[in-house]
Design a protein around this motif. Structure first.
Motif, PDB file in Angstrom:
ATOM      1  N   PRO A  80       0.827  -1.214   0.000  1.00  0.00           N
ATOM      2  CA  PRO A  80       0.000   0.000   0.000  1.00  0.00           C
ATOM      3  C   PRO A  80       0.861   1.264   0.000  1.00  0.00           C
ATOM      4  CG  PRO A  80      -0.079  -1.074   2.152  1.00  0.00           C
ATOM      5  CD  PRO A  80       0.723  -1.975   1.250  1.00  0.00           C
ATOM      6  N   CYS A  81       0.339   2.339  -0.588  1.00  0.00           N
ATOM      7  CA  CYS A  81       1.116   3.582  -0.668  1.00  0.00           C
ATOM      8  C   CYS A  81       1.107   4.296   0.677  1.00  0.00           C
ATOM      9  CB  CYS A  81       0.532   4.493  -1.739  1.00  0.00           C
ATOM     10  SG  CYS A  81       0.642   3.761  -3.373  1.00  0.00           S
ATOM     11  N   ARG A  82       2.262   4.801   1.044  1.00  0.00           N
ATOM     12  CA  ARG A  82       2.436   5.405   2.360  1.00  0.00           C
ATOM     13  C   ARG A  82       1.744   6.766   2.451  1.00  0.00           C
ATOM     14  NH1 ARG A  82       6.249   8.802   3.670  1.00  0.00           N
ATOM     15  NH2 ARG A  82       7.536   8.402   1.840  1.00  0.00           N
ATOM     16  N   VAL A  83       1.777   7.551   1.395  1.00  0.00           N
ATOM     17  CA  VAL A  83       1.193   8.897   1.450  1.00  0.00           C
ATOM     18  C   VAL A  83      -0.283   8.860   1.049  1.00  0.00           C
ATOM     19  CG1 VAL A  83       1.284  11.242   0.507  1.00  0.00           C
ATOM     20  CG2 VAL A  83       3.411  10.023   1.045  1.00  0.00           C
ATOM     21  N   GLY A  84      -0.589   8.298  -0.099  1.00  0.00           N
ATOM     22  CA  GLY A  84      -1.994   8.066  -0.448  1.00  0.00           C
ATOM     23  C   GLY A  84      -2.628   9.110  -1.353  1.00  0.00           C
ATOM     24  N   VAL A  85      -2.119  10.336  -1.360  1.00  0.00           N
ATOM     25  CA  VAL A  85      -2.577  11.306  -2.367  1.00  0.00           C
ATOM     26  C   VAL A  85      -1.379  11.658  -3.250  1.00  0.00           C
ATOM     27  CG1 VAL A  85      -4.496  12.320  -1.089  1.00  0.00           C
ATOM     28  CG2 VAL A  85      -2.201  13.249  -0.765  1.00  0.00           C
ATOM     29  N   GLU A  86      -1.630  12.136  -4.460  1.00  0.00           N
ATOM     30  CA  GLU A  86      -0.548  12.358  -5.405  1.00  0.00           C
ATOM     31  C   GLU A  86       0.364  13.504  -4.957  1.00  0.00           C
ATOM     32  OE1 GLU A  86      -3.731  12.558  -6.009  1.00  0.00           O
ATOM     33  OE2 GLU A  86      -4.323  11.532  -7.858  1.00  0.00           O
ATOM     34  N   SER A  87       1.434  13.665  -5.727  1.00  0.00           N
ATOM     35  CA  SER A  87       2.427  14.678  -5.373  1.00  0.00           C
ATOM     36  C   SER A  87       1.856  16.086  -5.483  1.00  0.00           C
ATOM     37  CB  SER A  87       3.634  14.545  -6.309  1.00  0.00           C
ATOM     38  OG  SER A  87       3.227  14.750  -7.650  1.00  0.00           O
TER      39      SER A  87
END
Ligand code: TXA
Ligand code: MG
Length: 545
Positions: A173-180
């Motif tokens: 799973p992605c650690r940040v979760g929203v795009e750059s």
């Protein structure tokens, strides 16, 4: 096309094999700290074309180039200002994309025809190793089908891309979760084009002034062009229409509760889950935990598509820190259909009625709807001890009725002055009524829904402070039964108490609304009251000022 799934923990040679896909012009799903990307060789026009086809992405929406470190900036950009290196030093690898002048080797197909190019270094060792091994900057938009929520797990990526691309690297799973976060460095002052995983406040610390593009917070007018072409598209949207409710979490919860119908979906903070029991709930994480909100937001939006939710209401964090990005994604999912719960006028309901009619159950129902209920009798007794203005007026009218040592009211002394003396009683009421209603309202300050519980709601003039005054009534026999059990008194005494009360007709004449307790049990009446209040609140919230 067969889509190969690479598992870094078990596939020994995955870096070389994944890099080969990129080098050979193939399409590869890649994990990053923000969201999964759909990568291809960013310098290869044909490969890039494949990305647009696989996503169904409009041709004018440029891609971001991903590089393994800042030394590659000069390969992608014709000019790299000093602040780009400064930002890279602070925030790379990490969720920051910089817009810079395009290097001639970067095809216009990659940049959607623009003379600028977006570049970022993702904070994901697996992906950076694959890019370095491929030896080319990797163009990668988020790996969703165009319009869908961005993928934050390999499973999401597979959902959208299986059969359309050559491989997906499962990095968990992605650690940040929203795009750059996207910052345009080709203009002065630098301009925030998309809020994202790196908070605006941190950019400001390094850059000083940062302009915020209008498309970040508002829906653009028909034909108006955002500076990041992607910001003009409806995005992230689940199938059901979404209404985003901004404002304090308590107020947004109260607003949603008054609107939500059976079968609707609610995207709420953990703290409010219980309030929405019975609806289709997706949790956004704790109200106080923006990191988990960012991680959850796309998954939650996606999850509604697996349900029958007909319409979705979403609580929205404030716009500080990561909240700006989370709120932006929610608002885009809602096509900017936003209600600001903080801007709604307070709904004040006055509650009154005789003893034993079920007022306690009704109050509980109002609290379950997010109402802030003030027990005015208890408030009055508290004020007798603490409110200097009230105490001063009482002393001026009745002399030293407070004990000089303890400061407590000498009830007997005051009682002997007012009972049986209509004029004195009137004087006492006038003083109390001048102080308590004001304080009662103060207690509910900031709350969307206030309930003032007062036996003498109407006599005290407090009713005038209320949008609606509700008289809670019940048939005499039920009341007698309830008082007997509640207070452990005889039937005879209960009947006497009832006789001393204001007759029902008084409430029927003076209240704006009547709630009749015809239920067999307290729980049943609480439910009846809940539906009743929900309707009243809805009417009040929808009433034009
Ligand atoms: O976190 C991210 O940035 C993810 C991961 C995969 O790195 N990528 C991503 O890409 O979100 P995408 O394509 O979904 O969004 C890129 C956004 C679009 O809104 C696009 O219009 C904007 O960046 N963009 C790209 N190049 C641009 C440029 N030269 N000028 C202005 N906006 C640009
Ligand atoms: Mg995207």
């Amino acid at each position: 096309m067969n889509t190969r799934i690479f598992h870094p923990e078990t596939d020994d040679n995955y870096i070389a094999e994944a890099a080969a896909i990129l080098r050979e012009g193939g399409l590869l799903g890649l994990p990053t700290e923000t969201v999964y990307g759909l990568g291809a060789n960013g310098l290869d026009e044909e490969a890039v074309r494949g990305i647009f086809l696989a996503k169904g992405r409009p041709q004018d929406n440029p891609l971001i180039l991903h590089i393994p470190d800042a030394s590659w900036l000069s390969r992608c950009c014709s000019q790299v200002p000093e602040e780009a290196y400064r930002l890279a030093e602070h925030f790379w690898p990490g969720p920051l994309t910089m817009i810079l002048p395009r290097h001639p080797s970067v095809p216009l197909r990659t940049t959607g025809g623009l003379e600028t190019v977006g570049v970022r270094c993702p904070d994901h060792p697996v992906t950076c190793a694959i890019i370095a091994a491929a030896g080319v900057p990797v163009a990668a938009p988020s790996g969703n089908l165009s319009g869908r929520p961005s993928p934050t797990s390999a499973a999401h990526m597979q959902e959208d891309m299986t059969g359309r691309i050559h491989g997906i690297v499962d990095g968990g799973p992605c650690r940040v979760g929203v795009e750059s976060t996207i910052i345009d460095l080709t203009v002065t002052p630098p301009r925030l084009l998309r809020p994202g995983g790196l908070p605006l406040e941190q950019l400001q610390e390094v850059l000083g002034e940062v302009a915020v593009d209008k498309a970040v917070t508002e829906k653009l007018a028909e034909g108006e062009k955002p500076r990041a072409p992607g910001m003009k598209y409806r995005h992230y949207a689940p199938k059901a229409p979404v209404t985003v409710v901004t404002g304090s979490a308590r107020r947004s919860a109260a607003y949603i509760l008054s609107c939500v119908e059976e079968g609707d979906g609610v995207l709420c903070f953990d703290e409010y889950r219980d309030l929405f029991r019975g609806h289709v709930i997706q949790s956004l994480g704790s109200e106080h935990d923006p990191l988990s909100q960012a991680q959850r937001v796309f998954d939650a939006l996606r999850a509604f598509d697996e349900t029958e939710a007909a319409t979705i209401y979403a609580q929205c964090p404030g716009s500080e820190g990561l909240g700006l990005a989370i709120g932006n994604r929610l608002k885009k999912a809602a096509g900017f259909h936003v209600v600001d719960a903080d801007a709604l006028p307070q709904v004040v309901l006055g509650l009154t009625g005789g003893t034993g009619a079920g007022k306690t159950s009704a109050l509980r129902a109002l609290e379950r709807l997010g109402g802030c209920v003030v027990d005015c009798d208890a408030l009055y007794h508290r004020m007798l001890q603490t409110d200097e203005a009230l105490r001063g007026d009482l002393v001026a009218a009745f002399g030293d009725i407070f004990d000089p040592v303890t400061g407590l009211l000498d009830r007997q002394k005051l009682g002997s002055m007012v009972f049986g003396n209509a004029r004195q009683l009137e004087k006492l009421d006038a003083i109390v009524f001048a102080h308590v209603p004001r304080r009662a309202l103060e207690e509910t300050e900031g709350q969307l829904i206030a309930g003032l519980d007062a036996i003498n709601l109407l006599q005290s003039g407090m009713g005038r402070l209320c949008g609606r005054t509700v008289g809670i009534l019940a048939p005499a026999e039920g009341r007698i039964r309830r008082i007997m059990t509640r207070d452990g008194i005889s039937e005879e005494y209960a009947r006497l108490r009832l006789q001393a009360q204001v007759p029902d007709d008084y409430y029927r004449q003076h209240c704006t609304d009547i709630l009749e307790n015809t239920a067999d049990t307290a729980a049943e009446f609480e439910q009846q009251a809940l539906e009743f209040f929900r309707q009243l609140i809805k009417e009040e919230l929808c009433r034009k000022p």
